[in-house]
Design a protein around this motif. Structure first.
Motif, short mmCIF file in Angstrom:
data_model
loop_
_atom_site.label_atom_id
_atom_site.label_comp_id
_atom_site.label_asym_id
_atom_site.label_seq_id
_atom_site.Cartn_x
_atom_site.Cartn_y
_atom_site.Cartn_z
N GLY A 65 53.07 59.22 14.68
CA GLY A 65 52.67 57.86 15.27
C GLY A 65 51.99 57.71 16.64
O GLY A 65 52.08 56.92 17.57
N GLU A 66 51.17 58.78 16.96
CA GLU A 66 50.24 58.63 18.23
C GLU A 66 49.79 57.39 18.42
O GLU A 66 48.70 56.79 17.56
CB GLU A 66 49.22 59.73 18.25
N ARG A 67 50.00 56.41 19.28
CA ARG A 67 49.62 55.20 19.59
C ARG A 67 48.23 55.07 20.31
O ARG A 67 47.67 54.18 20.43
CB ARG A 67 50.66 54.32 20.26
N TYR A 68 48.14 56.17 21.27
CA TYR A 68 46.94 56.08 22.32
C TYR A 68 46.21 57.21 22.10
O TYR A 68 46.66 58.41 21.79
CB TYR A 68 47.84 56.11 23.64
N GLU A 99 42.66 54.35 18.14
CA GLU A 99 44.02 53.77 17.78
C GLU A 99 44.18 52.96 16.83
O GLU A 99 44.98 52.94 15.88
CB GLU A 99 44.88 53.02 19.13
N ARG A 100 43.04 51.94 16.81
CA ARG A 100 42.88 50.86 15.70
C ARG A 100 42.53 51.46 14.43
O ARG A 100 43.12 51.05 13.43
CB ARG A 100 41.67 49.95 16.12
N ARG A 122 43.37 54.51 13.32
CA ARG A 122 44.49 55.27 12.65
C ARG A 122 45.60 53.91 12.17
O ARG A 122 46.28 54.23 11.34
CB ARG A 122 45.41 55.89 13.71
N ARG A 123 45.75 52.87 12.84
CA ARG A 123 46.37 51.93 12.42
C ARG A 123 45.88 51.40 10.83
O ARG A 123 46.97 50.96 10.06
CB ARG A 123 46.36 50.52 13.13
N THR A 153 48.59 51.14 8.08
CA THR A 153 48.88 49.91 7.58
C THR A 153 48.75 49.64 6.24
O THR A 153 47.65 49.71 5.89
CB THR A 153 48.37 48.88 8.30
#
Length: 82
Positions: free
Chosen positions: A53-56, A64-65, A67-68, A72
């Motif tokens: 869950g690396e967010r940055y 980040e976008r 990976r989301r 999702t």
């Protein structure tokens, strides 16, 4: 200091300024992604980012976008694609 995972020391990012892989909001991730494209551990890097869950930052040629979007679940509406 955290221990590197086995694959991280082989990454091209390990030989580059880490700031490049964590651009400021609104900045381009393209320079980091160009380095990632030639990296021999790109699949391991992306897997790590998605699994943990690396967010940055840029991981495995993804922002980040991006990976989301990969993590999702998409929803379908009646009559839409299944």
């Amino acid at each position: 200091m955290t221990a590197l995972l086995d694959w991280q020391s082989d990454g091209l990012c390990a030989q580059t300024d880490p700031v490049l892989f964590f651009p400021d909001p609104g900045s381009q991730a393209r320079p980091a992604k160009q380095i990632c494209h030639g990296c021999p551990v790109r699949p391991e890097c992306l897997h790590h980012a998605l699994t943990n869950g690396e967010r940055y930052g840029v991981w495995g040629v993804t922002s980040e976008r991006e990976r989301r979007r990969l993590t999702t679940p998409t929803t379908t509406t009646a009559g839409g694609p299944s």
